[in-house]
Design a protein around this motif. Structure first.
Motif, mmCIF file in Angstrom:
data_model
loop_
_atom_site.group_PDB
_atom_site.id
_atom_site.type_symbol
_atom_site.label_atom_id
_atom_site.label_comp_id
_atom_site.label_asym_id
_atom_site.label_seq_id
_atom_site.Cartn_x
_atom_site.Cartn_y
_atom_site.Cartn_z
ATOM 1 N N VAL A 1 3.986 1.474 -1.164
ATOM 2 C CA VAL A 1 4.722 1.492 -2.363
ATOM 3 C C VAL A 1 3.719 2.035 -3.448
ATOM 4 N N GLY A 2 2.335 1.686 -3.342
ATOM 5 C CA GLY A 2 1.322 2.238 -4.039
ATOM 6 C C GLY A 2 1.331 3.536 -4.081
ATOM 7 N N GLN A 3 1.425 4.093 -3.027
ATOM 8 C CA GLN A 3 1.168 5.557 -2.812
ATOM 9 C C GLN A 3 2.601 6.188 -3.367
ATOM 10 N N ASP B 1 0.753 -1.277 -0.139
ATOM 11 C CA ASP B 1 0.022 -0.122 -0.032
ATOM 12 C C ASP B 1 0.908 1.311 0.044
#
Lengths: 380, 275
Positions: A171-173, A169
């Motif tokens: 890394v997604g940001q 999550d």
């Protein structure tokens, strides 16, 4: 695959780095605000002079401003650091938006003044969805607003890299900030090498993150040495290292007075084991099985005064071999096979010598397990 | 909703021939005529404990529609009018689209060409929204209209969120079960442009296969767990006749990890152009 040399407090490091650049053992150097002063300090050259010399030799020069280090409670080695004047307010004040903005502005300006691609300031992250992670993203946002080419730096404690979905999550940001380049680092508990207590989930997390980021960005692993090889297999193209432990690892002791310059001076790097071995053990192995010793080093045991360079050459050889093995599957297969071979060789060496100070359980197995878990999850 | 307030809104907006189309919660939707144009009249009652949030959301929706003028996003036909002081009712007019909601068309398998048209149009609409730094957050079949002319139009950005502004809805991220992204259900993370692309992936997957990649079976907790922790099976496993590149495109829209997904309309559009 590019090897990046981390800074040391040693005056001769510029000369050593120049030699390594000239001989194409390294491609760049990551200066540290804790080791290279901005202005002349005692007999140290100022950063501008160091940068000029290194750039003239064709090396990439970067500056790690070490916000993640200065915010550690035990940090007190601040002589060089304070010459950078990175905090208009109180040192370490990241609690307010104004404090973060002022620090980010100084950090970016100092790097731009030297003509360097700026690395965004960051803080060490324990929980990828916790407040430290939000501070890290906020600092990156501010640095990118000042310079869109700012390099993202993610410093995670082992539990951060082992956090599974929460890490994804985060890394997604991160990827949605679209950094062109990202450096990853592990903030360890100590400068012990081999690193103790490494778990497979941490290695898998770094591999997964590296692979995710490498779809859009150039990824490097800093202060990683042999621990960074799984990330190289996963797609990292920069690997940070050196000869002192604090160049190879990131830990709070590196930023305390009189604790950070321990060197593996009496230890010999064995490329085939992806490990360093006490000279006494290495010589015993040579006596018992010269052919095996020659294969693992490879070649003759180097004299003490060349160990620093020998280590970099051996690390480079294995890192380049992994990095150039082909696509993701090929790279992972290559490193997995190297780990398998090293595991067998460690067992044989232990059998010959009766005992090893450190063996595959510290140098190989956590990384091999993490890499295997990564391969399984990726369907390789 | 008070009839006198409705009549006043109708008068202020200058519409005639008002025919109710649907009602839900505090919202009334009606067909109407504005001169010779056919329009949709939207009325929202501003009452109850969430009146402030309801008013802000309505204003935001109208503000957004006013800024985004695009053939793949429903058009605004009037400013927002407030009835009463403080307002008891707000109302505005939108373009009236013919055709049908997307969900009606999901009773059969779509060809790749039809699905490509859906994806392409919605990407263009999303591009217009995302360019305004707005995330739709509820890209479900009921919010996309397939017009008789073959155009797909995004509607009802009422729960859209400005990326750089705080959410009006606090920690709760709305969406329609079955059509949500993993980011909808994680504390500390909010839907982003990449989440809209995931939701578009759900629509494409369903169009091609008549199945949902992560179906909602009635239990929200179970749905959230599966949404966050499960990678959807490849569309290749539930339908036939697609090329591997077409499957890879849909699968990438549906990557559980944001970093593995298309994160911008541009990325998705470039990939779609090659198919």
């Amino acid at each position: 695959m590019r090897l990046l040399l981390h800074d040391t407090g040693h005056n001769a490091r510029t000369a050593w780095a120049l030699t390594l650049l000239q001989d194409r053992v390294i491609e760049g150097i990551v200066l540290s605000a804790f080791d290279t002063p901005r202005t002349p300090l005692r007999r140290h050259w100022p950063a501008s002079r160091v940068v000029e010399a290194l750039q003239r030799a064709g090396g990439e020069v970067l500056l790690d401003v070490g916000t993640h280090a200065v915010t550690l409670p035990t940090t007190n080695r601040l002589d060089a650091y304070d010459t950078w004047e990175l905090w208009p307010g109180a040192r370490g004040d990241l609690g307010s938006a104004a404090g973060r903005q002022a620090h980010a502005e100084r950090v970016v300006a100092r790097q731009q003044d030297l003509g360097l691609a700026p690395i965004a300031p960051t803080v060490g992250i324990r929980d990828p969805l916790g407040p430290e992670a939000q501070t890290a993203l906020d600092l990156l946002d501010r640095a990118q607003a000042l310079d869109p080419a700012a390099i993202a730096l993610v410093i995670g404690r082992p539990e951060c890299w082992a956090a599974g979905l929460r890490l994804d999550d985060f890394v997604g940001q991160l990827v949605q900030r679209e950094p062109q380049r990202v450096f990853l680092g592990v903030l360890r508990g100590s400068l012990d090498y081999p690193v103790s207590g490494v778990v497979a989930a941490e290695v898998e997390g770094i591999c997964r993150t590296t692979q995710s980021l490498s779809l859009r960005s150039q990824v490097g692993v800093l202060q990683a040495d042999f621990c960074g090889l799984p990330a190289v297999a996963a797609g990292a193209t920069d690997l940070g290292t050196g000869w002192y432990l604090r160049q190879r690892l990131l830990a709070p002791d590196a930023f305390r007075t009189n604790t950070g310059t321990r060197r593996n001076s009496s230890r010999i790097t064995h490329q085939g084991l992806m490990a360093v071995m006490k000279r006494r053990e290495a010589e015993a192995l040579l006596r018992r099985d010269a052919a095996m010793s020659s294969r693992l080093v490879p070649g003759r045991l180097p004299p003490d005064n060349t160990l620093w360079r020998h280590h970099l050459e051996r690390l480079r050889a294995i890192a380049v071999a992994v990095g150039s093995a082909g696509g993701l599957t090929d790279r992972v297969d290559y490193l997995s096979a190297a780990y398998d071979t090293a595991t067998v060789d460690f067992a044989r060496a232990r059998g010959l010598l009766g005992h090893l100070e450190f063996d595959e359980s510290q140098w190989i197995l956590p990384y091999r397990s993490g890499l295997a878990d990564f391969a399984l999850a990726e369907g390789l | 909703m008070n009839q006198a307030d409705i009549d006043e809104a109708v008068r202020v907006l200058g519409v005639t021939s008002v025919i109710p189309l649907g009602r839900g919660g505090q919202k009334l939707v009606a067909g109407a005529n504005l001169s010779s144009d056919s329009v949709v009249l939207k009325l929202v009652e501003i009452a109850g404990p969430h009146a402030t949030v309801t008013l802000a959301r309505a204003k935001r929706e109208v503000d957004l529609l006013g800024r985004v003028r695009h053939p793949n996003v429903v058009g605004l036909r009037s400013p927002l009018v407030e009835i009463g002081s403080p307002p008891r009712l707000v109302a505005w007019l939108e373009e009236r689209l013919d055709g049908q909601d997307l969900g009606v068309g999901f009773g059969r398998r779509w060809s790749w060409a039809e699905t490509r048209s859906l994806v392409g149009d919605v990407l263009e609409g999303l591009d217009a929204l995302h360019s305004e730094k707005v995330v739709h957050r509820d890209l479900s079949p009921g919010n996309i209209r397939h017009t008789s002319g073959g155009r797909f139009v995004i509607m009802d950005p009422g729960i859209a969120r400005w990326i750089e502004e705080s959410s009006l809805t606090g920690a709760f991220d709305p969406g329609t079960p079955g059509y949500m992204s993993p980011e909808h259900v994680v504390d500390g993370v909010h839907p982003t442009a990449a989440s809209d692309l995931f939701c578009l992936g759900i629509l494409a997957y369903q169009a091609l296969s008549m199945a949902q990649p992560i179906p909602f079976t009635g239990d929200r907790v179970d749905y959230a767990d599966r949404l966050r922790g499960t990678q959807a099976e490849s569309v290749a496993s539930v339908t036939t006749g697609l090329s591997s590149d077409q499957c890879a495109f849909v699968d990438r829209l549906l990557k559980r990890q944001v970093a593995r997904r298309f994160i911008t309309v541009d990325e998705a559009r470039r990939a779609l152009a090659t198919l």
